[in-house]
Design a protein around this motif. Structure first.
Motif, PDB file in Angstrom:
ATOM      1  N   ARG A  16       9.338   1.505  -1.718  1.00 44.12           N
ATOM      2  CA  ARG A  16       8.457   1.659  -2.865  1.00 44.12           C
ATOM      3  C   ARG A  16       7.397   0.570  -2.876  1.00 44.12           C
ATOM      4  O   ARG A  16       6.204   0.838  -3.096  1.00 44.12           O
ATOM      5  N   LEU A  17       7.797  -0.663  -2.598  1.00 43.36           N
ATOM      6  CA  LEU A  17       6.841  -1.764  -2.571  1.00 43.36           C
ATOM      7  C   LEU A  17       5.804  -1.575  -1.471  1.00 43.36           C
ATOM      8  O   LEU A  17       4.615  -1.848  -1.665  1.00 43.36           O
ATOM      9  N   SER A  18       6.243  -1.101  -0.312  1.00 48.57           N
ATOM     10  CA  SER A  18       5.305  -0.909   0.792  1.00 48.57           C
ATOM     11  C   SER A  18       4.296   0.184   0.465  1.00 48.57           C
ATOM     12  O   SER A  18       3.120   0.091   0.829  1.00 48.57           O
ATOM     13  N   LYS A  19       4.729   1.212  -0.254  1.00 51.39           N
ATOM     14  CA  LYS A  19       3.823   2.290  -0.629  1.00 51.39           C
ATOM     15  C   LYS A  19       2.805   1.826  -1.663  1.00 51.39           C
ATOM     16  O   LYS A  19       1.608   2.131  -1.551  1.00 51.39           O
ATOM     17  N   ILE A  20       3.252   1.084  -2.653  1.00 45.76           N
ATOM     18  CA  ILE A  20       2.331   0.639  -3.690  1.00 45.76           C
ATOM     19  C   ILE A  20       1.385  -0.426  -3.151  1.00 45.76           C
ATOM     20  O   ILE A  20       0.283  -0.631  -3.676  1.00 45.76           O
ATOM     21  N   ALA A  21       1.793  -1.119  -2.074  1.00 44.16           N
ATOM     22  CA  ALA A  21       0.919  -2.129  -1.467  1.00 44.16           C
ATOM     23  C   ALA A  21      -0.147  -1.496  -0.585  1.00 44.16           C
ATOM     24  O   ALA A  21      -1.171  -2.117  -0.305  1.00 44.16           O
ATOM     25  N   ALA A  22       0.088  -0.266  -0.135  1.00 40.53           N
ATOM     26  CA  ALA A  22      -0.875   0.418   0.720  1.00 40.53           C
ATOM     27  C   ALA A  22      -2.020   0.989  -0.115  1.00 40.53           C
ATOM     28  O   ALA A  22      -1.957   1.042  -1.341  1.00 40.53           O
ATOM     29  N   LYS A  23      -3.067   1.428   0.563  1.00 44.50           N
ATOM     30  CA  LYS A  23      -4.169   2.056  -0.143  1.00 44.50           C
ATOM     31  C   LYS A  23      -3.702   3.355  -0.801  1.00 44.50           C
ATOM     32  O   LYS A  23      -2.962   4.126  -0.202  1.00 44.50           O
ATOM     33  N   PRO A  24      -4.140   3.624  -2.024  1.00 39.97           N
ATOM     34  CA  PRO A  24      -3.763   4.877  -2.672  1.00 39.97           C
ATOM     35  C   PRO A  24      -4.627   6.035  -2.183  1.00 39.97           C
ATOM     36  O   PRO A  24      -5.739   5.844  -1.680  1.00 39.97           O
ATOM     37  N   LYS A  25      -4.103   7.240  -2.326  1.00 41.12           N
ATOM     38  CA  LYS A  25      -4.906   8.438  -2.135  1.00 41.12           C
ATOM     39  C   LYS A  25      -5.446   8.874  -3.495  1.00 41.12           C
ATOM     40  O   LYS A  25      -4.881   8.554  -4.541  1.00 41.12           O
ATOM     41  N   LEU A  26      -6.548   9.603  -3.461  1.00 42.12           N
ATOM     42  CA  LEU A  26      -7.121  10.149  -4.689  1.00 42.12           C
ATOM     43  C   LEU A  26      -7.133  11.661  -4.571  1.00 42.12           C
ATOM     44  O   LEU A  26      -7.862  12.239  -3.764  1.00 42.12           O
ATOM     45  N   ASP A  27      -6.285  12.332  -5.348  1.00 39.64           N
ATOM     46  CA  ASP A  27      -6.179  13.782  -5.317  1.00 39.64           C
ATOM     47  C   ASP A  27      -7.180  14.414  -6.277  1.00 39.64           C
ATOM     48  O   ASP A  27      -7.350  13.948  -7.413  1.00 39.64           O
ATOM     49  N   VAL A  28      -7.798  15.480  -5.816  1.00 38.03           N
ATOM     50  CA  VAL A  28      -8.709  16.273  -6.638  1.00 38.03           C
ATOM     51  C   VAL A  28      -8.144  17.684  -6.723  1.00 38.03           C
ATOM     52  O   VAL A  28      -7.976  18.346  -5.694  1.00 38.03           O
ATOM     53  N   CYS A 200       0.476   5.755  -6.185  1.00 41.20           N
ATOM     54  CA  CYS A 200       0.221   6.017  -4.763  1.00 41.20           C
ATOM     55  C   CYS A 200      -0.647   7.257  -4.564  1.00 41.20           C
ATOM     56  O   CYS A 200      -1.397   7.346  -3.590  1.00 41.20           O
ATOM     57  N   TYR A 201      -0.526   8.218  -5.481  1.00 39.45           N
ATOM     58  CA  TYR A 201      -1.267   9.477  -5.409  1.00 39.45           C
ATOM     59  C   TYR A 201      -2.044   9.638  -6.714  1.00 39.45           C
ATOM     60  O   TYR A 201      -1.673  10.410  -7.594  1.00 39.45           O
ATOM     61  N   LEU A 202      -3.121   8.878  -6.841  1.00 40.85           N
ATOM     62  CA  LEU A 202      -3.926   8.929  -8.047  1.00 40.85           C
ATOM     63  C   LEU A 202      -4.600  10.289  -8.170  1.00 40.85           C
ATOM     64  O   LEU A 202      -4.833  10.984  -7.183  1.00 40.85           O
ATOM     65  N   GLN A 203      -4.924  10.658  -9.406  1.00 34.79           N
ATOM     66  CA  GLN A 203      -5.537  11.953  -9.682  1.00 34.79           C
ATOM     67  C   GLN A 203      -6.889  11.737 -10.351  1.00 34.79           C
ATOM     68  O   GLN A 203      -7.011  10.930 -11.281  1.00 34.79           O
ATOM     69  N   LEU A 204      -7.912  12.475  -9.882  1.00 37.94           N
ATOM     70  CA  LEU A 204      -9.217  12.479 -10.534  1.00 37.94           C
ATOM     71  C   LEU A 204      -9.309  13.738 -11.386  1.00 37.94           C
ATOM     72  O   LEU A 204      -9.304  14.854 -10.861  1.00 37.94           O
ATOM     73  N   SER A 205      -9.367  13.558 -12.692  1.00 37.93           N
ATOM     74  CA  SER A 205      -9.357  14.714 -13.586  1.00 37.93           C
ATOM     75  C   SER A 205      -9.932  14.327 -14.938  1.00 37.93           C
ATOM     76  O   SER A 205      -9.662  13.241 -15.448  1.00 37.93           O
ATOM     77  N   ARG A 206     -10.726  15.220 -15.492  1.00 34.56           N
ATOM     78  CA  ARG A 206     -11.233  15.081 -16.868  1.00 34.56           C
ATOM     79  C   ARG A 206     -11.940  13.756 -17.109  1.00 34.56           C
ATOM     80  O   ARG A 206     -11.751  13.090 -18.123  1.00 34.56           O
ATOM     81  N   GLY A 207     -12.769  13.349 -16.133  1.00 35.42           N
ATOM     82  CA  GLY A 207     -13.559  12.138 -16.306  1.00 35.42           C
ATOM     83  C   GLY A 207     -12.770  10.853 -16.236  1.00 35.42           C
ATOM     84  O   GLY A 207     -13.231   9.807 -16.724  1.00 35.42           O
ATOM     85  N   ALA A 208     -11.570  10.913 -15.647  1.00 40.70           N
ATOM     86  CA  ALA A 208     -10.700   9.740 -15.615  1.00 40.70           C
ATOM     87  C   ALA A 208      -9.839   9.746 -14.354  1.00 40.70           C
ATOM     88  O   ALA A 208      -9.731  10.753 -13.656  1.00 40.70           O
TER      89      ALA A 208
END
Length: 285
Positions: A16-28, A200-208
């Motif tokens: 979990r620590l290694s994943k959060i330390a890595a670059k996140p992805k941005l899902d659309v 780790c898998y951020l979401q772009l949605s509704r202006g945020a």
């Protein structure tokens, strides 16, 4: 629903620590619905109404995103997904708009592949010209995925096969099953600590920007089954409020109010199957 063999999903704290330390992805979320009906879909696609990404709103969001200080190279990739993104009638414009505002980012298009043979030459040209990686998710549904990869290569498009977050090496033979608690009785800090998705898998949605798919997309689940699950202002980071990429980094490394709805210590892994559209597919068992 038919009994499926499940096993607990346990992610080590080190992983979990290694994943959060890595670059996140941005899902659309290019569209909410899908042409598959996967049991326990992590994006709630079987429960979603038909909805397509609005191009004008998307361009406005990307314009604001691109203006953030330090955003260049911040994400591992921007992932166009769903639902099934190939259902979007203006997918080519989605691809070109993404590249226009994010000229140097890695862009992935994640698909189950069922519609690839129907896509026209303009689609393939857009992917090739924009340098988009076609990420094919191979489900156990008797599809010639190797043939689809060869088709993409013949069009000059780079492909990858997506495994599941379970570390399965043969495609999506199994799914992590969410363990939602619609009453919101979970400890948010513990939930975040044991979450394989949040931050780790951020979401772009509704202006945020949202920290995970549950915070961004839970509405389809709550509405379908009549649950009162509410996101709060601290569950998202408005694009207009972001001064620099450091603000996103701080946001993704902390728990959020909606974490109280996820009993992540009860996550399980189940073989892939068709959804029966019952709440139990997403609830803690």
């Amino acid at each position: 629903m038919p009994q499926q063999t499940k096993k607990p999903y346990v992610e080590s704290f080190t992983k979990r620590l290694s994943k959060i330390a890595a670059k996140p992805k941005l899902d659309v979320q290019v569209c909410d619905h899908c042409n598959l009906c996967c049991a326990g879909c992590l994006h709630f696609a079987p429960l979603a109404e038909e909805r397509f990404l609005d191009l004008d709103e998307y361009a406005h969001d990307l314009e604001r995103l691109a203006a953030i200080e330090g955003i260049d190279g911040y994400f591992k990739s921007v992932v166009l997904m769903g639902g099934e993104p190939l259902l979007h009638p203006n997918l080519i414009e989605v691809v070109r708009t993404t590249r226009a505002f994010l000229p140097d980012e890695n862009i992935d298009l994640c698909t189950n592949g069922l519609l690839l043979k129907r896509m026209d030459s303009d689609f393939w040209a857009a992917l090739a010209e924009c340098g988009v990686t076609l990420v094919i998710s191979p489900y156990p549904i008797n599809v010639d995925y190797e043939g689809l990869a060869k088709l993409a290569h013949s069009k000059g498009v780079h492909t990858e096969f997506a495994g599941d977050i379970t570390d399965t090496t043969e495609g999506k033979q199994a799914f992590i099953r969410l363990a939602l608690d619609p009453e919101g009785g979970c400890d948010r800090a513990q939930s975040f600590t044991s979450c394989p998705f949040g931050g780790c898998y951020l979401q772009l949605s509704r202006g945020a920007i949202w920290p995970c798919q549950v915070t961004a997309l839970h509405g389809a689940f709550a509405q379908r089954f009549g649950y009162e699950m509410h996101d709060e202002p601290d569950d998202s980071l408005a694009l207009d409020a972001i001064g620099s990429a450091e603000d996103i980094e701080d946001f993704r490394r902390r728990s959020h109010p909606m974490c109280r709805y996820c009993n992540n210590d009860a996550l399980t892994v189940a073989p892939w199957g068709q959804s029966e559209l019952v709440a139990e597919e997403w609830l803690a068992q």
